[in-house]
Design a protein around this motif. Structure first.
Motif, mmCIF file in Angstrom:
data_model
loop_
_atom_site.group_PDB
_atom_site.id
_atom_site.type_symbol
_atom_site.label_atom_id
_atom_site.label_comp_id
_atom_site.label_asym_id
_atom_site.label_seq_id
_atom_site.Cartn_x
_atom_site.Cartn_y
_atom_site.Cartn_z
ATOM 1 N N SER A 94 6.582 -9.460 14.443
ATOM 2 C CA SER A 94 5.066 -8.940 14.380
ATOM 3 C C SER A 94 4.197 -9.837 14.388
ATOM 4 N N GLU A 142 -3.682 -14.053 15.948
ATOM 5 C CA GLU A 142 -3.742 -13.065 14.880
ATOM 6 C C GLU A 142 -4.389 -13.782 13.671
ATOM 7 N N HIS A 186 -1.041 -9.129 8.213
ATOM 8 C CA HIS A 186 -2.252 -9.323 9.069
ATOM 9 C C HIS A 186 -3.575 -9.019 8.011
ATOM 10 N N SER A 210 -3.760 -2.745 12.032
ATOM 11 C CA SER A 210 -2.106 -3.124 12.283
ATOM 12 C C SER A 210 -1.472 -1.891 12.020
#
Length: 147
Positions: free
Chosen positions: A68, A73, A105, A112
């Motif tokens: 992920s 990010e 996130h 996301s």
């Protein structure tokens, strides 16, 4: 238990490294956390000092991080802070590690898409397609008794 729990917001600085160990799966990556401050005289936001943390994610969290999280990010990490002082080959260094309890996130900076991972008894978890719809026939299945 006197542990230091922290929540940090930053950017993934290195590609997560995933390993299968005898104690279970683990993923680690470096997290860059930069302080920002507002300069009223210039009416601008400026970057301050950047701290780097090594984030360790164990078991299912480590497996999910590997699938992920990517470099650059924005993420939020909550976990146990561990500061280590070490000496190797005559060189002294200090590192700040976070044993992550949760990672996600930062949705204030982007979007996301969550994908649930089926674990345990497959009869209790309906398969989910890429569009988030139940797999054909999954709605008709009776859940297995619990207990």
């Amino acid at each position: 238990m006197n542990e230091t729990l922290v929540t940090v917001v930053g950017n993934v600085a290195t590609t997560p490294v995933y390993r299968e160990l005898p104690s279970g799966p683990v993923a680690r990556f470096r997290l860059a956390v930069t302080a920002r401050y507002f300069d009223a005289a210039k009416n601008t936001w400026n970057d301050g000092h950047t701290n780097f943390f090594t984030v360790w994610a164990w078991r299912a969290l480590g497996t999910n991080v590997q699938g992920s999280v990517s470099v650059g990010e924005p993420v939020i990490v909550q976990g146990r802070l561990k500061v280590r002082d070490e000496e190797r080959g005559g060189q002294h260094w200090t590192s700040a590690d976070i044993e992550a309890l949760t990672i996600g996130h930062d949705l204030s900076r982007g979007t996301s898409a969550f994908r649930r991972v089926a674990r345990g008894n497959p009869a209790l978890t309906a398969p989910v397609s890429e569009r988030g719809e139940e797999a054909e026939g999954a709605r008709d299945r009776e859940p297995a008794p619990v207990g």
